[in-house]
Design a protein around this motif. Structure first.
Motif, short mmCIF file in Angstrom:
data_model
loop_
_atom_site.label_atom_id
_atom_site.label_comp_id
_atom_site.label_asym_id
_atom_site.label_seq_id
_atom_site.Cartn_x
_atom_site.Cartn_y
_atom_site.Cartn_z
N LEU A 404 -50.12 32.46 6.00
CA LEU A 404 -49.88 33.84 6.40
C LEU A 404 -50.97 34.24 7.37
CD1 LEU A 404 -48.86 36.78 4.10
CD2 LEU A 404 -50.56 37.09 5.88
N VAL A 405 -50.59 34.72 8.55
CA VAL A 405 -51.58 35.11 9.56
C VAL A 405 -51.27 36.51 10.04
CG1 VAL A 405 -51.94 32.72 10.30
CG2 VAL A 405 -50.28 34.15 11.50
N CYS A 406 -52.31 37.19 10.53
CA CYS A 406 -52.14 38.55 11.03
C CYS A 406 -53.31 38.90 11.94
CB CYS A 406 -52.06 39.54 9.86
SG CYS A 406 -53.50 39.50 8.78
N PRO A 407 -53.16 39.91 12.78
CA PRO A 407 -54.29 40.36 13.58
C PRO A 407 -55.44 40.81 12.70
CG PRO A 407 -52.24 41.28 14.43
CD PRO A 407 -51.92 40.64 13.11
N PRO A 408 -56.68 40.60 13.13
CA PRO A 408 -57.83 41.00 12.31
C PRO A 408 -57.76 42.48 11.91
CG PRO A 408 -58.55 39.62 14.13
CD PRO A 408 -57.10 39.90 14.36
N GLY A 409 -58.06 42.73 10.65
CA GLY A 409 -58.08 44.09 10.14
C GLY A 409 -56.75 44.61 9.63
N THR A 410 -55.72 43.78 9.65
CA THR A 410 -54.38 44.24 9.24
C THR A 410 -54.37 44.76 7.81
OG1 THR A 410 -53.23 42.79 10.78
CG2 THR A 410 -51.99 43.53 8.86
#
Length: 470
Positions: A404-410
């Motif tokens: 699972l990946v996301c933009p930093p701070g999501t």
């Protein structure tokens, strides 16, 4: 127009020229004054030969035969340049091929360019196990265990091209794979190399140039490549971020991504659902009317090069087959989209990619990318609900938990059930032109490359690269 023909625009060759020993290759026809002439060098766009004058058959129309040690390849040629030398003239010919012959040209060029590389399935399994263990690759993740099908690698190299460097002493020194991930984008992964060997640097140089070249051979100017890496490692900083710093954002860039590890679905998901419902949240598969909004949401977090590489377009967000090469190999690679709503307003999305193949040891073809609208008030319970629905989605498919990946701070301080943050990893993305430049960068960073054309000039300040482990 074929991929190789598209690469012929302009006089500059898009691929490094391979010197050819005299008499080992030729071009011409079998009759009259179009007799075969020996080649001095070869690339998919053109060849050079020594002649008293430009051949009369290099008119762009005459059917010719190119012989390079394998099956003869039909082509046409016309004169690109003529240079006079003390011992005669060097004539450069630009080549054209039919679509049906382009893959044979790509295969031939790759074989001649990278003579030390072997397909993984052609090697003894013990050699591969020794490489993965000795390089430290098997220590990167707890559940890495090469399966029989991964070791055999029965897939065509039009889908995934794994390459193993075999040294002169017949030891396997390094491995890398490039696999189709999206419509025109390849994934570079599974880099494992040994350090303590006289050919260690030659191995790295060859593997890195392999993944710079193969996507362009098949997809030409449309090719893209992406890879995920550890931003804390000095080697990766030099070889990936060092190059991206020199390159324009249209050709190469680095994108930080927070990576989370997910557990398998658990009984706690029911409580999480109640928490999300109390916050007025719901999650459902995206409908046709959601596609434009989801593409715009992702576009707020990712730049244009990344959007193109990941096929972020309203018409391609949901796909039953992300590249026809999977269907040809009787495999699945698909993408579904889940939309998070709070009080019936869309505020987040998860792009859930999955595959039923066992091509990747790291399971990177099963990945969920999560995006949350930064301007919206999205309670922690709602963010958690989206994560749990992602877990359930892959659980219903019967696949291992995805990355699972996301933009930093999501997610900030939001507590996520069955989910833990692992790292802020790097994602590097190249365009075709970026890969062409990277091929030169690799030759500069890892000296003593053989057969690299002078059309790639040295940089003002040569890099100093140590043999850091991947």
């Amino acid at each position: 127009m074929s991929a190789l023909e598209r690469a012929q625009r302009g006089d500059r060759r898009h691929h490094t020229r391979i010197p050819i020993a005299y008499g080992q290759a030729s071009i011409g026809s079998e009759s009259g004054d179009a007799r075969p002439l020996p080649l001095l060098d070869f690339s998919p766009e053109g060849v050079a030969l020594r002649t008293p004058g430009p051949p009369s058959w290099a008119d762009g129309q005459t059917q010719l035969v190119l012989r390079l040690g394998g099956e003869p390849i039909a082509c046409r040629a016309h004169v690109a340049r003529v240079s006079k030398q003390s011992d005669g003239q060097i004539c450069g010919l630009r080549l054209g091929f039919e679509d049906a012959d382009c893959f044979a040209v790509a295969q031939t060029y790759h074989r001649l360019r990278f003579a030390e590389l072997r397909r993984r399935g052609s090697l003894d399994e013990r050699m591969l196990h020794e490489l993965l263990v000795a390089s430290g690759y098997t220590r990167l993740k707890d559940d890495i265990a090469p399966s029989a099908i991964w070791l055999r690698a029965p897939w065509p190299n039009t889908l995934t091209h794994e390459a193993v460097y075999v040294a002169r002493d017949q030891r396997a020194l390094g491995h890398v794979t490039v696999t189709r991930a999206y419509s025109k984008t390849w994934l570079g992964h599974e880099i494992a190399t040994l350090r303590n060997h006289p050919e260690a640097m030659a191995c790295r140089r060859t593997l890195y140039q392999h993944f710079s070249v193969w996507p362009r051979l098949l997809d030409g100017d449309d090719a893209h490549l992406l890879g995920y890496y550890d931003r804390t490692r000095p080697w990766h900083q030099r070889m990936f971020e060092g190059f991206a710093d020199r390159c324009g954002d249209q050709d190469c860039l680095v994108l930080p991504m927070e990576r989370y590890a997910l557990d398998r679905p658990s009984d706690a998901s029911e409580d999480d659902q109640q928490g999300g419902l109390s916050a007025g949240a719901s999650v459902a598969r995206a409908g046709i009317s959601d596609a434009e909004w989801v593409a715009e949401l992702v576009g707020k977090h990712w730049p244009g090069l990344v959007l193109r590489a990941f096929d972020i377009h309203p018409d391609r967000l949901t796909a039953e087959c992300m590249h026809p090469a999977y269907r040809t190999a009787h495999l699945r690679r698909a993408r579904d989209v889940l939309v998070l709503r709070v009080r019936e307003q869309p505020v987040g999305a998860a792009l859930c990619e999955w595959s039923d193949s066992r091509i990747s040891l790291f399971n990177v073809l099963n990945m969920a990318q999560i995006f949350i609208e930064s301007d919206a008030d999205v309670p922690a319970e709602a963010r958690n609900l989206l994560v749990q629905r992602v877990r359930a989605f892959y659980g219903d498919l019967g696949t291992p938990p995805p990355m699972l990946v996301c933009p930093p701070g999501t997610f900030g301080e939001a507590g996520l059930q069955g989910c833990r943050m692992v790292e802020t990893m790097g994602c590097i993305v190249w365009s075709s032109e970026g890969l062409r430049q990277y091929e030169s960068y690799v030759a500069e960073a890892m000296p003593a490359a053989q057969g690299v054309s002078s059309e790639y000039p040295a940089q003002q300040e040569p890099l100093r690269v140590d043999s850091e482990a991947e």
